[in-house]
Motif scaffolding. Structure first.
Motif, PDB file in Angstrom:
ATOM      1  N   ILE A 111       0.836  -1.208   0.000  1.00 11.94           N
ATOM      2  CA  ILE A 111       0.000   0.000   0.000  1.00 11.94           C
ATOM      3  C   ILE A 111       0.867   1.252   0.000  1.00 11.94           C
ATOM      4  CG2 ILE A 111      -1.674   1.317   1.352  1.00 11.94           C
ATOM      5  CD1 ILE A 111      -2.797  -1.359   2.322  1.00 11.94           C
ATOM      6  N   LEU A 112       1.945   1.243   0.783  1.00  8.82           N
ATOM      7  CA  LEU A 112       2.837   2.400   0.852  1.00  8.82           C
ATOM      8  C   LEU A 112       3.451   2.698  -0.511  1.00  8.82           C
ATOM      9  CD1 LEU A 112       4.258   4.448   2.803  1.00  8.82           C
ATOM     10  CD2 LEU A 112       6.117   2.796   2.946  1.00  8.82           C
ATOM     11  N   HIS A 113       3.828   1.662  -1.246  1.00 10.57           N
ATOM     12  CA  HIS A 113       4.428   1.894  -2.558  1.00 10.57           C
ATOM     13  C   HIS A 113       3.394   2.401  -3.560  1.00 10.57           C
ATOM     14  CE1 HIS A 113       7.939  -0.263  -1.018  1.00 10.57           C
ATOM     15  NE2 HIS A 113       8.589   0.201  -2.068  1.00 10.57           N
ATOM     16  N   VAL A 114       2.169   1.935  -3.455  1.00  7.07           N
ATOM     17  CA  VAL A 114       1.117   2.462  -4.332  1.00  7.07           C
ATOM     18  C   VAL A 114       0.898   3.944  -4.060  1.00  7.07           C
ATOM     19  CG1 VAL A 114      -1.339   2.322  -4.884  1.00  7.07           C
ATOM     20  CG2 VAL A 114      -0.012   0.222  -4.595  1.00  7.07           C
ATOM     21  N   VAL A 115       0.820   4.314  -2.792  1.00  4.84           N
ATOM     22  CA  VAL A 115       0.628   5.728  -2.433  1.00  4.84           C
ATOM     23  C   VAL A 115       1.823   6.560  -2.868  1.00  4.84           C
ATOM     24  CG1 VAL A 115       0.355   7.319  -0.490  1.00  4.84           C
ATOM     25  CG2 VAL A 115      -0.898   5.155  -0.510  1.00  4.84           C
ATOM     26  N   ALA A 116       3.048   6.031  -2.667  1.00  8.58           N
ATOM     27  CA  ALA A 116       4.246   6.761  -3.090  1.00  8.58           C
ATOM     28  C   ALA A 116       4.243   6.986  -4.591  1.00  8.58           C
ATOM     29  CB  ALA A 116       5.493   5.989  -2.668  1.00  8.58           C
ATOM     30  N   LYS A 130      -5.176  16.677 -15.483  1.00  6.07           N
ATOM     31  CA  LYS A 130      -5.974  15.793 -16.314  1.00  6.07           C
ATOM     32  C   LYS A 130      -5.296  14.438 -16.492  1.00  6.07           C
ATOM     33  CE  LYS A 130      -8.336  15.597 -20.785  1.00  6.07           C
ATOM     34  NZ  LYS A 130      -8.609  16.309 -22.053  1.00  6.07           N
ATOM     35  N   MET A 131      -4.005  14.481 -16.806  1.00  9.39           N
ATOM     36  CA  MET A 131      -3.267  13.232 -16.966  1.00  9.39           C
ATOM     37  C   MET A 131      -3.132  12.494 -15.634  1.00  9.39           C
ATOM     38  SD  MET A 131      -2.590  12.800 -20.126  1.00  9.39           S
ATOM     39  CE  MET A 131      -1.354  11.507 -19.967  1.00  9.39           C
ATOM     40  N   PHE A 132      -3.104  13.259 -14.560  1.00 11.15           N
ATOM     41  CA  PHE A 132      -2.956  12.649 -13.235  1.00 11.15           C
ATOM     42  C   PHE A 132      -4.163  11.761 -12.907  1.00 11.15           C
ATOM     43  CE2 PHE A 132      -3.930  13.015  -8.648  1.00 11.15           C
ATOM     44  CZ  PHE A 132      -2.874  12.260  -8.160  1.00 11.15           C
ATOM     45  N   LYS A 133      -5.367  12.218 -13.270  1.00  8.62           N
ATOM     46  CA  LYS A 133      -6.559  11.419 -12.991  1.00  8.62           C
ATOM     47  C   LYS A 133      -6.509  10.085 -13.724  1.00  8.62           C
ATOM     48  CE  LYS A 133      -9.646  15.307 -12.057  1.00  8.62           C
ATOM     49  NZ  LYS A 133     -10.882  16.035 -12.482  1.00  8.62           N
ATOM     50  N   VAL A 134      -6.069  10.131 -14.992  1.00 11.51           N
ATOM     51  CA  VAL A 134      -5.966   8.896 -15.762  1.00 11.51           C
ATOM     52  C   VAL A 134      -4.921   7.965 -15.159  1.00 11.51           C
ATOM     53  CG1 VAL A 134      -5.450   7.921 -18.038  1.00 11.51           C
ATOM     54  CG2 VAL A 134      -6.695  10.095 -17.845  1.00 11.51           C
ATOM     55  N   ALA A 135      -3.780   8.549 -14.783  1.00  7.17           N
ATOM     56  CA  ALA A 135      -2.698   7.737 -14.226  1.00  7.17           C
ATOM     57  C   ALA A 135      -3.090   7.127 -12.882  1.00  7.17           C
ATOM     58  CB  ALA A 135      -1.442   8.589 -14.073  1.00  7.17           C
ATOM     59  N   VAL A 136      -3.793   7.926 -12.066  1.00  9.00           N
ATOM     60  CA  VAL A 136      -4.212   7.416 -10.752  1.00  9.00           C
ATOM     61  C   VAL A 136      -5.169   6.245 -10.918  1.00  9.00           C
ATOM     62  CG1 VAL A 136      -5.614   7.967  -8.723  1.00  9.00           C
ATOM     63  CG2 VAL A 136      -3.793   9.504  -9.442  1.00  9.00           C
ATOM     64  N   THR A 137      -6.081   6.369 -11.868  1.00  8.15           N
ATOM     65  CA  THR A 137      -7.003   5.260 -12.125  1.00  8.15           C
ATOM     66  C   THR A 137      -6.247   3.992 -12.492  1.00  8.15           C
ATOM     67  OG1 THR A 137      -8.667   6.842 -12.907  1.00  8.15           O
ATOM     68  CG2 THR A 137      -8.980   4.523 -13.477  1.00  8.15           C
ATOM     69  N   LEU A 138      -5.228   4.150 -13.344  1.00  6.78           N
ATOM     70  CA  LEU A 138      -4.430   3.001 -13.759  1.00  6.78           C
ATOM     71  C   LEU A 138      -3.645   2.414 -12.584  1.00  6.78           C
ATOM     72  CD1 LEU A 138      -3.331   1.160 -16.005  1.00  6.78           C
ATOM     73  CD2 LEU A 138      -1.562   2.894 -16.436  1.00  6.78           C
ATOM     74  N   ILE A 186       6.995  18.774   2.074  1.00 10.87           N
ATOM     75  CA  ILE A 186       7.612  17.814   1.171  1.00 10.87           C
ATOM     76  C   ILE A 186       6.635  16.762   0.704  1.00 10.87           C
ATOM     77  CG2 ILE A 186       9.910  18.127   2.143  1.00 10.87           C
ATOM     78  CD1 ILE A 186       9.508  15.654   3.751  1.00 10.87           C
ATOM     79  N   LYS A 187       5.331  17.027   0.906  1.00  9.87           N
ATOM     80  CA  LYS A 187       4.338  16.081   0.406  1.00  9.87           C
ATOM     81  C   LYS A 187       4.346  16.057  -1.122  1.00  9.87           C
ATOM     82  CE  LYS A 187       0.856  15.717   4.028  1.00  9.87           C
ATOM     83  NZ  LYS A 187      -0.534  16.024   4.384  1.00  9.87           N
ATOM     84  N   GLU A 188       4.508  17.224  -1.729  1.00  4.52           N
ATOM     85  CA  GLU A 188       4.445  17.311  -3.180  1.00  4.52           C
ATOM     86  C   GLU A 188       5.752  17.885  -3.708  1.00  4.52           C
ATOM     87  OE1 GLU A 188       1.086  19.555  -4.282  1.00  4.52           O
ATOM     88  OE2 GLU A 188      -0.343  18.383  -3.117  1.00  4.52           O
ATOM     89  N   ILE A 221       3.617  10.574  -9.301  1.00  5.43           N
ATOM     90  CA  ILE A 221       2.958  10.913 -10.567  1.00  5.43           C
ATOM     91  C   ILE A 221       2.281  12.271 -10.470  1.00  5.43           C
ATOM     92  CG2 ILE A 221       1.071  10.223 -12.105  1.00  5.43           C
ATOM     93  CD1 ILE A 221       1.732   7.332 -11.462  1.00  5.43           C
ATOM     94  N   LYS A 222       1.728  12.572  -9.310  1.00  7.87           N
ATOM     95  CA  LYS A 222       1.056  13.860  -9.133  1.00  7.87           C
ATOM     96  C   LYS A 222       2.014  15.023  -9.325  1.00  7.87           C
ATOM     97  CE  LYS A 222      -1.828  16.378  -5.818  1.00  7.87           C
ATOM     98  NZ  LYS A 222      -2.429  16.359  -4.458  1.00  7.87           N
ATOM     99  N   GLY A 223       3.289  14.802  -8.987  1.00  7.74           N
ATOM    100  CA  GLY A 223       4.261  15.882  -9.104  1.00  7.74           C
ATOM    101  C   GLY A 223       4.777  16.116 -10.503  1.00  7.74           C
ATOM    102  N   ILE A 224       4.575  15.178 -11.417  1.00  5.96           N
ATOM    103  CA  ILE A 224       5.164  15.327 -12.749  1.00  5.96           C
ATOM    104  C   ILE A 224       4.119  15.419 -13.858  1.00  5.96           C
ATOM    105  CG2 ILE A 224       7.289  14.137 -12.079  1.00  5.96           C
ATOM    106  CD1 ILE A 224       6.234  11.631 -13.426  1.00  5.96           C
ATOM    107  N   LEU A 225       2.842  15.193 -13.547  1.00  5.07           N
ATOM    108  CA  LEU A 225       1.807  15.220 -14.569  1.00  5.07           C
ATOM    109  C   LEU A 225       0.832  16.362 -14.330  1.00  5.07           C
ATOM    110  CD1 LEU A 225       0.881  11.422 -14.930  1.00  5.07           C
ATOM    111  CD2 LEU A 225       2.444  12.763 -16.343  1.00  5.07           C
ATOM    112  N   SER A 226       0.154  16.728 -15.388  1.00  5.54           N
ATOM    113  CA  SER A 226      -0.905  17.727 -15.280  1.00  5.54           C
ATOM    114  C   SER A 226      -2.111  17.096 -14.580  1.00  5.54           C
ATOM    115  CB  SER A 226      -1.306  18.208 -16.678  1.00  5.54           C
ATOM    116  OG  SER A 226      -1.834  17.123 -17.435  1.00  5.54           O
TER     117      SER A 226
END
Length: 715
Positions: free
Chosen positions: A277-282, A294-302, A476-478, A287-292
């Motif tokens: 779980i920790l690695h999924v959250v990490a 819109k792209m972040f929502k798609v990546a998070v779903t994946l 340092i969260k983001e 991904i949140k820090g490097i994507l826009s």
């Protein structure tokens, strides 16, 4: 010039505070060591209880034969005719620690093995007090740390398992437990890989020392999951946990008694699930820090979808692994903690141990005294403000309270948590009372409110540190990829930090009590501390200093000391053949092997329930049937303990029903109801008076003649 003078004054005050803290810690260590010496002063330097004699015997073997022979030692004097592989069935931490101390002989410091074993527990109680200071300091500052360390040095619950002569695993395990928690919190506060590595090594030492290491490997994942759920994830949390699971599990698997259990038993599965779980959250935060957005929502779903699939696959594998086990991969003691009725229903050998029984309410007052009333105040103080460190100790106290309520032995795990919470409560209360008195005195003398507030600001530093930790965690969260976003974020967080600091100072100024109430509060704290000290000294001197190997009894003539156990073992050692077998109930197995040097049928390891049930069946059978069972085991002597004459309550009569229950669990012809009616008819003749001082009743059948057994000695 004024600013430089103030800075120099602050530096001098800080240096003086560090020196004073050092000397206070030194005195606390001396106190922790000396308060545990009553057993040596009142009796003699002797090993206590039952399990310590096995540890003493193993340490003797280690110092005489070396580490390699220790790992490969097959002991043929226990569990006859099965024997026991010592190196693969013991937690070696205590033995290796004492053996290392014994190496001081190479420096011409004369130390016998017995002396090292007797004083190992008092020495490590001082280390545990210092570790408690470090842990509490990370949570609420140095003042709370010093208070908690002083409380732990004297708490009766810890003294009961660490007096001089109590050479058991808990002697070093409590220190290992506290130092592991400290290094975890230190890593969580600093994000240092150095402390994370030390944390894994401390966990390895805990695994070597005590089976209670499973408490650590379940409590820390619970805290990590709590931080994730409450939105407190940070890179420091990842650094604090991931190396511990990977490196700690690899090191734990190196301990022979643990081995592949580190990855194959249910007690460890929670740590692996939280690790995933920790690695999924990490990955989500990265991904949140490097994507826009819109792209972040798609990546998070994946990512979440893949993570769920992986988690389900891991859970399915774990279920498949444990499905074949009757206990679903849990040990009997672990199931007894999760279901307090489990042992009494299915494993009477565990339920028969007195330290596995649930405690009574008075035992809490006996073992932690006034700390029971201070713990709730400490929990409240941990929420003002709530940090990662304070949330961990709150989780620690909650879980340890539950486990101590299930098994009286785990009061030992609850004691450090109670001392930490009580230290925080006392420190915060003392800070409020003294600040209020100072504020009122300055106002009476005509100083302004601002002067009073500035004067008290030094006392606020430890709590503000916790706030800074929270804020630094949020920073340092983001990790935004654009510099302008980073600057905007820094400005917003700086303003928020200033706002929080101003709010904290305002709250501090509002928390001022009247002079009379503050003085009364301080007097109550002093009285409470004095009562605690008196109770702890009494408990150390009277309640927990008497070794079970030496019995005492009070009559109208005064105190009588009975050395019957050692006399009986000495008689066996000097009047029997070396290869003679001695049968007794399992409680006395370790002492018989260590002190009489004779082969025993069962001992305190209790690893073979069938073997113990055989002895229980013999003890609860008629004379002829008992003789046949003992003869089949090549037994020549039977040790029976009766305490009715001297008032010794832990004799074989009090344990008799457990012999029946354990024997009946394997051999169906042994039924407990058959023994309840005529139980008092089984007592042996004492001095002709026929009165049992333990059961407070007249012995029913006083005179009888043995036909298959012969009495060779009566102590």
């Amino acid at each position: 010039m004024a600013a430089a003078a103030k800075a120099g004054e602050a530096t001098l005050r800080h240096a003086f505070g560090n020196v004073l803290s050092f000397f206070i810690l030194l005195l606390i260590g001396v106190l922790a060591f000396s308060i545990r010496l009553f057993s040596v002063i009142k009796y003699e330097s002797v090993i206590h209880e039952f399990d310590p004699y096995f540890n003493y015997r193993v340490t003797q073997f280690l110092t005489k034969n070396g580490i390699y022979d220790f790992w490969n030692w097959f002991d043929d004097r226990t569990w006859y005719p099965l024997g026991r592989v010592i190196g693969g069935t013991v937690y070696p931490g205590l033995t290796l620690t004492a053996g290392t101390i014994w190496l001081l002989n190479s420096l011409n410091i004369p130390l016998s093995v017995e002396t090292v074993c007797v004083f190992t527990a008092p020495i490590f109680s001082a280390f545990a007090s210092w570790a408690t200071y470090l842990l509490t300091k990370e949570v609420k500052g140095a003042g709370a740390g010093l208070t908690a360390a002083a409380l732990l040095a004297m708490v009766p619950s810890y003294i009961s398992r660490s007096v001089a002569g109590s050479y058991d695993n808990e002697a070093v395990a409590i220190f290992a437990l506290i130092i592991t928690f400290y290094l975890y919190i230190k890593t969580l506060n600093t994000g240092s890989l150095f402390y994370a590595t030390l944390n894994a090594i401390a966990y390895f030492y805990m695994v070597c020392s005590w089976g209670g290491y499973t408490f650590i490997i379940n409590l820390i994942p619970m805290h990590v999951l709590l931080c994730i759920v409450t939105g407190r994830y940070s890179s420091r949390l990842y650094i604090a946990y991931a190396p511990l699971v990977v490196l700690g599990t690899l090191l734990a698997a190196l301990v022979p008694v643990v081995g592949f259990n580190a990855v194959m038993t249910s007690e460890h599965f929670a740590s692996f699930l939280v690790f995933i779980i920790l690695h999924v959250v990490a990955l989500v935060y990265y991904i949140k820090g490097i994507l826009s957005p819109k792209m972040f929502k798609v990546a998070v779903t994946l990512v979440v979808s893949v993570g769920l699939v992986v988690c389900c696959a891991v859970i399915a594998i774990l279920v498949a692994l444990v499905a074949s086990s009757p206990t679903k991969g849990w040990s009997g003691r672990s199931l007894s903690l999760l279901d307090p009725t489990y042992a009494s229903k299915y494993i009477p050998i565990i339920a028969s141990v007195s330290e596995h029984q649930p405690p009574t309410w008075p035992s809490y007052f006996m073992d932690i005294n006034v700390l029971a009333f201070l713990v709730p105040a400490g929990i409240i103080a941990c929420f003002l403000p709530l940090s990662d460190a304070s949330s961990f100790v709150v989780l620690y106290i909650v879980t340890s309270v539950y486990f101590s309520g299930v098994m009286v032995r785990l009061m030992l795990v609850f004691a450090p948590a109670a001392c930490i919470m009580s230290g925080i409560a006392l420190s915060q209360a003392f800070d409020v009372f003294t600040r209020s008195i100072k504020f009122q005195l300055l106002r009476i003398l005509g100083f302004s409110e601002a002067d009073a507030g500035d004067g008290s600001s030094a006392n606020v530093v430890p709590e503000n540190d916790a706030v800074k930790v929270d804020k630094s965690e949020e920073t340092i969260k983001e990790r935004p990829s654009r510099k302008n976003k980073k600057k905007e974020k820094e400005q917003m967080e700086k303003a928020q930090a200033e706002k929080t600091s101003a709010k904290s100072k305002t709250e501090k100024r509002l928390l001022v009590l009247p002079m009379e109430l503050s003085v009364i509060g301080l007097l109550l704290l002093v009285f409470m501390g004095a009562f605690y000290v008196v109770h702890c000294v009494w408990a150390a001197a009277e309640a927990y200093s008497a070794p079970s190997i030496v019995l005492t009894s009070y009559t109208h003539e005064g105190l009588h000391v009975f050395d019957d156990f050692r006399e009986a073992y000495a008689w066996l050692r000097h009047n029997t053949e070396v290869d003679d077998k001695v049968a007794s109930w399992w409680d006395y197995g370790y002492q018989t092997t260590a002190m009489a040097n004779r082969t025993v049928i069962v001992d305190n390891n209790t690893w073979n329930n069938t073997h113990i049930a055989t002895v229980g069946t013999a003890m609860s059978s008629p004379e002829k049937a008992a003789w046949e069972i003992f003869n089949s085991l090549d037994v020549k002597y039977v040790l029976v303990v009766f305490g009715g004459l001297v008032g010794y309550p832990s004799d074989d009569i009090n344990k008799f029903l457990w012999m029946v229950r354990i024997g009946g669990g394997v051999f169906p012809h042994i039924k407990e109801p058959d023994y309840l009616v005529g139980l008092l008819l089984l007592f042996v003749e004492t001095d002709g008076k026929g009165f049992d001082r333990v059961r407070r009743t007249e012995i029913g059948k006083k005179y009888f003649k043995l036909t298959h057994f012969e009495e060779v000695r009566q102590s």
